[in-house]
Scaffold this active site. Structure first.
Site, PDB file in Angstrom:
ATOM      1  N   CYS A  15       0.864  -1.183   0.000  1.00 40.53           N
ATOM      2  CA  CYS A  15       0.000   0.000   0.000  1.00 40.53           C
ATOM      3  C   CYS A  15       0.900   1.232   0.000  1.00 40.53           C
ATOM      4  CB  CYS A  15      -0.990  -0.016   1.161  1.00 40.53           C
ATOM      5  SG  CYS A  15      -0.241   0.065   2.810  1.00 40.53           S
ATOM      6  N   ARG A  21      -3.541  -0.391   5.236  1.00 35.37           N
ATOM      7  CA  ARG A  21      -4.149  -1.445   4.416  1.00 35.37           C
ATOM      8  C   ARG A  21      -3.282  -2.690   4.276  1.00 35.37           C
ATOM      9  NH1 ARG A  21      -4.980   2.269  -0.599  1.00 35.37           N
ATOM     10  NH2 ARG A  21      -3.097   3.115   0.362  1.00 35.37           N
ATOM     11  N   SER A  22      -2.012  -2.530   3.910  1.00 29.02           N
ATOM     12  CA  SER A  22      -1.211  -3.754   3.683  1.00 29.02           C
ATOM     13  C   SER A  22      -0.894  -4.498   4.979  1.00 29.02           C
ATOM     14  CB  SER A  22       0.050  -3.478   2.853  1.00 29.02           C
ATOM     15  OG  SER A  22       0.911  -2.557   3.462  1.00 29.02           O
TER      16      SER A  22
HETATM   17  P1  4NP Z   1      -1.809   2.987   3.948  1.00 28.92           P
HETATM   18  O1  4NP Z   1      -2.353   4.407   4.474  1.00 28.92           O
HETATM   19  O2  4NP Z   1      -1.235   3.223   2.573  1.00 28.92           O
HETATM   20  O3  4NP Z   1      -3.034   2.140   3.885  1.00 28.92           O
HETATM   21  O4  4NP Z   1      -0.798   2.535   4.954  1.00 28.92           O
HETATM   22  C1  4NP Z   1      -1.544   5.539   4.541  1.00 28.92           C
HETATM   23  C2  4NP Z   1      -0.765   5.745   5.664  1.00 28.92           C
HETATM   24  C3  4NP Z   1       0.031   6.874   5.776  1.00 28.92           C
HETATM   25  C4  4NP Z   1       0.045   7.797   4.741  1.00 28.92           C
HETATM   26  C5  4NP Z   1      -0.718   7.588   3.612  1.00 28.92           C
HETATM   27  C6  4NP Z   1      -1.511   6.453   3.510  1.00 28.92           C
HETATM   28  N1  4NP Z   1       0.828   8.972   4.851  1.00 28.92           N
HETATM   29  O5  4NP Z   1       0.798   9.789   3.932  1.00 28.92           O
HETATM   30  O6  4NP Z   1       1.555   9.129   5.848  1.00 28.92           O
END
Ligand code: 4NP
Length: 164
Positions: A15, A21-22
């Site tokens: 992700c 998500r991952s």
């Molecule tokens: P993930 O969600 O891709 O599902 O882990 C996110 C977590 C952190 C960030 C973006 C998406 N961020 O920009 O810090």
């Protein structure tokens, strides 16, 4: 010498940040794999496209939503995908299309790179929406999609890669 066991099938979930998500996908799929006694046959990991959370445990909201359904994410730590992962894994399964674009920028390898929700029979979504900036419902919805795809992925791997 006894015959060495076959190399495990290696699955990497991807992700953006590797804290929502991952990690949930890793926890759900590991649970499914352990339940059917295939922990030695299928190796599971997750990674993010970006470096921001390297070394961090999953987001507390992801951990809490997962824990309610019986999945423990507490031992996971975030890492960033690297080009060699595309050779080290058999499957790299992306949560959304932007993750797939990131894979393409790393080059190519022997891994099959696909959207994870291709394995979710009957789901009316093909990407897992990012719950990071939203409310708690986003984590529940993401888990619903991830559980559906996890079952489909396990069936696919058993059929195509394992003779169990
Ligand atoms: P993930 O969600 O891709 O599902 O882990 C996110 C977590 C952190 C960030 C973006 C998406 N961020 O920009 O810090």
């Amino acid at each position: 010498m006894p015959p060495s066991p076959a190399a495990p099938v290696r699955v990497l979930f991807l992700c953006l940040g590797n804290i929502c998500r991952s990690p949930m996908a890793e926890g759900v799929f590991r649970h499914a794999v352990e339940r059917v006694g295939l922990a030695d046959a299928i190796a599971i990991d997750s990674a993010g496209c970006g470096p921001w959370h390297i070394g961090s445990p999953p987001d507390q909201r992801a951990q809490a939503a997962a824990r309610k359904r019986g999945y423990d994410l507490s031992k996971q730590r975030a890492r960033q995908i690297e080009a060699h992962d595309l050779d080290g894994f058999d499957f790299v399964l992306a949560m959304d299309r932007s993750n797939l674009t990131r894979i393409e920028s790393l080059g190519t390898g022997r891994a099959e790179c696909r959207l994870f929700l291709e394995f979710a029979d009957g789901a009316n979504a093909d990407e897992v929406p990012d719950p990071y900036y939203g409310g708690g419902d986003g984590f529940e919805y993401a888990l619903d999609l991830i559980e559906a795809a996890s079952d489909g992925l396990l069936t696919h791997i058993r059929k195509t890669r394992l003779q169990d």
